[in-house]
Design a protein around this motif. Structure first.
Motif, mmCIF file in Angstrom:
data_model
loop_
_atom_site.group_PDB
_atom_site.id
_atom_site.type_symbol
_atom_site.label_atom_id
_atom_site.label_comp_id
_atom_site.label_asym_id
_atom_site.label_seq_id
_atom_site.Cartn_x
_atom_site.Cartn_y
_atom_site.Cartn_z
ATOM 1 N N VAL A 31 0.856 -1.185 0.000
ATOM 2 C CA VAL A 31 0.000 0.000 0.000
ATOM 3 C C VAL A 31 0.889 1.232 0.000
ATOM 4 N N ASN A 32 0.304 2.359 -0.433
ATOM 5 C CA ASN A 32 1.070 3.596 -0.374
ATOM 6 C C ASN A 32 0.157 4.782 -0.111
ATOM 7 N N GLY A 33 0.775 5.917 0.160
ATOM 8 C CA GLY A 33 0.027 7.139 0.436
ATOM 9 C C GLY A 33 0.954 8.335 0.384
ATOM 10 N N VAL A 34 0.376 9.522 0.426
ATOM 11 C CA VAL A 34 1.207 10.721 0.452
ATOM 12 C C VAL A 34 1.046 11.445 1.777
ATOM 13 N N LEU A 35 2.075 12.194 2.115
ATOM 14 C CA LEU A 35 2.124 12.968 3.346
ATOM 15 C C LEU A 35 1.999 14.439 2.986
ATOM 16 N N LEU A 36 1.179 15.164 3.756
ATOM 17 C CA LEU A 36 0.995 16.592 3.505
ATOM 18 C C LEU A 36 1.399 17.382 4.736
ATOM 19 N N GLY A 37 1.912 18.565 4.490
ATOM 20 C CA GLY A 37 2.332 19.400 5.604
ATOM 21 C C GLY A 37 3.047 20.624 5.109
ATOM 22 N N ARG A 38 4.017 21.073 5.925
ATOM 23 C CA ARG A 38 4.777 22.276 5.560
ATOM 24 C C ARG A 38 6.141 22.237 6.228
ATOM 25 N N LEU A 39 7.052 22.997 5.666
ATOM 26 C CA LEU A 39 8.371 23.167 6.255
ATOM 27 C C LEU A 39 8.305 24.374 7.174
ATOM 28 N N SER A 40 8.669 24.185 8.438
ATOM 29 C CA SER A 40 8.632 25.270 9.410
ATOM 30 C C SER A 40 9.991 25.330 10.092
ATOM 31 N N GLY A 41 10.839 26.242 9.631
ATOM 32 C CA GLY A 41 12.210 26.305 10.146
ATOM 33 C C GLY A 41 12.956 25.044 9.780
ATOM 34 N N ASP A 42 13.448 24.329 10.797
ATOM 35 C CA ASP A 42 14.182 23.082 10.522
ATOM 36 C C ASP A 42 13.326 21.840 10.803
ATOM 37 N N VAL A 43 11.996 22.029 10.778
ATOM 38 C CA VAL A 43 11.086 20.908 11.024
ATOM 39 C C VAL A 43 10.125 20.758 9.844
ATOM 40 N N VAL A 44 10.030 19.531 9.338
ATOM 41 C CA VAL A 44 8.984 19.215 8.368
ATOM 42 C C VAL A 44 7.802 18.698 9.181
ATOM 43 N N GLU A 45 6.723 19.489 9.192
ATOM 44 C CA GLU A 45 5.525 19.119 9.944
ATOM 45 C C GLU A 45 4.581 18.365 9.025
ATOM 46 N N ILE A 46 4.338 17.096 9.327
ATOM 47 C CA ILE A 46 3.407 16.270 8.541
ATOM 48 C C ILE A 46 2.075 16.288 9.277
ATOM 49 N N THR A 47 1.108 16.981 8.708
ATOM 50 C CA THR A 47 -0.152 17.179 9.425
ATOM 51 C C THR A 47 -1.312 16.364 8.859
#
Length: 199
Positions: A31-47
């Motif tokens: 199975v597969n899927g995609v991750l969505l989020g944003r880059l915030s400073g030095d953190v990739v936030e997967i929301t």
């Protein structure tokens, strides 16, 4: 910081649980899927996460492209973009990032150089019942300057209770409620956003 050297990756509880339930629903398939989020400073936030495929379409370009366009269109209005890819292998003990996973990840990397690739670790998932572990049951891969995907130990769940909730969801077989793009393409009335899952 294009190679993700100092970056940390944090995945939100709902995004995390949704992908694992997707893998549990289709235990005998990749199975597969995609991750969505944003880059915030030095953190990739997967929301947020969106389950994609669970059958032979997993590596086919046309359904994948349709899915990515629909996902980007929907989530861009919320300020989110595709920041990564999730994969669970067909075999329980397979912890290799295969060619299909790497190809899709490479595609996402072209648009987001800090791409996270998460590979489900079935052994960690199976061990959850016996020990109260807060670590994610997946392995993070990031791409380095040599263009290869390597294991990185920089992923955490945003909520420490994510694995406890995951166990609750698995004991009630909540995976039966998961809808992925395969299901949606077969029957467009099925909600690929899974908006009722956590209600």
């Amino acid at each position: 910081m294009s190679n993700g050297g100092e970056l940390r990756y944090v995945i939100g509880q709902n995004a995390y649980i949704k992908l694992i339930l997707h893998a549990l629903k289709h235990k005998t398939s990749s199975v597969n899927g995609v991750l969505l989020g944003r880059l915030s400073g030095d953190v990739v936030e997967i929301t947020e996460s969106v389950p994609l495929f669970h059958c032979s379409q997993i590596g086919l370009l046309p359904p994948l492209e349709i899915a990515l366009i629909m996902i980007e269109e929907y989530y861009s209005s919320q300020g989110l973009s595709i920041v990564g890819y999730f994969h669970a292998n067909e075999r329980f003990d397979d912890l290799e990032l295969g060619t299909v996973a790497k190809n899709i990840a490479d595609h996402i990397y072209r648009y987001f150089p800090q791409t996270a690739v998460l590979l489900l670790d079935n052994k960690k998932l199976g061990a959850l019942r016996n020990k109260k572990d807060t670590a994610p049951v997946m392995q993070l891969y990031t791409r380095d300057s040599s263009r290869s995907w390597n294991v990185a130990n920089r992923i955490t769940t945003k909520e420490p209770s994510a694995n406890i909730l995951l166990l609750d969801f698995t004991s009630s077989e909540k995976w039966n409620d998961i809808v992925d793009f395969d299901d949606h393409l077969d029957d467009i009335s099925k909600d690929w956003l899974n908006s009722e899952l956590f209600k």
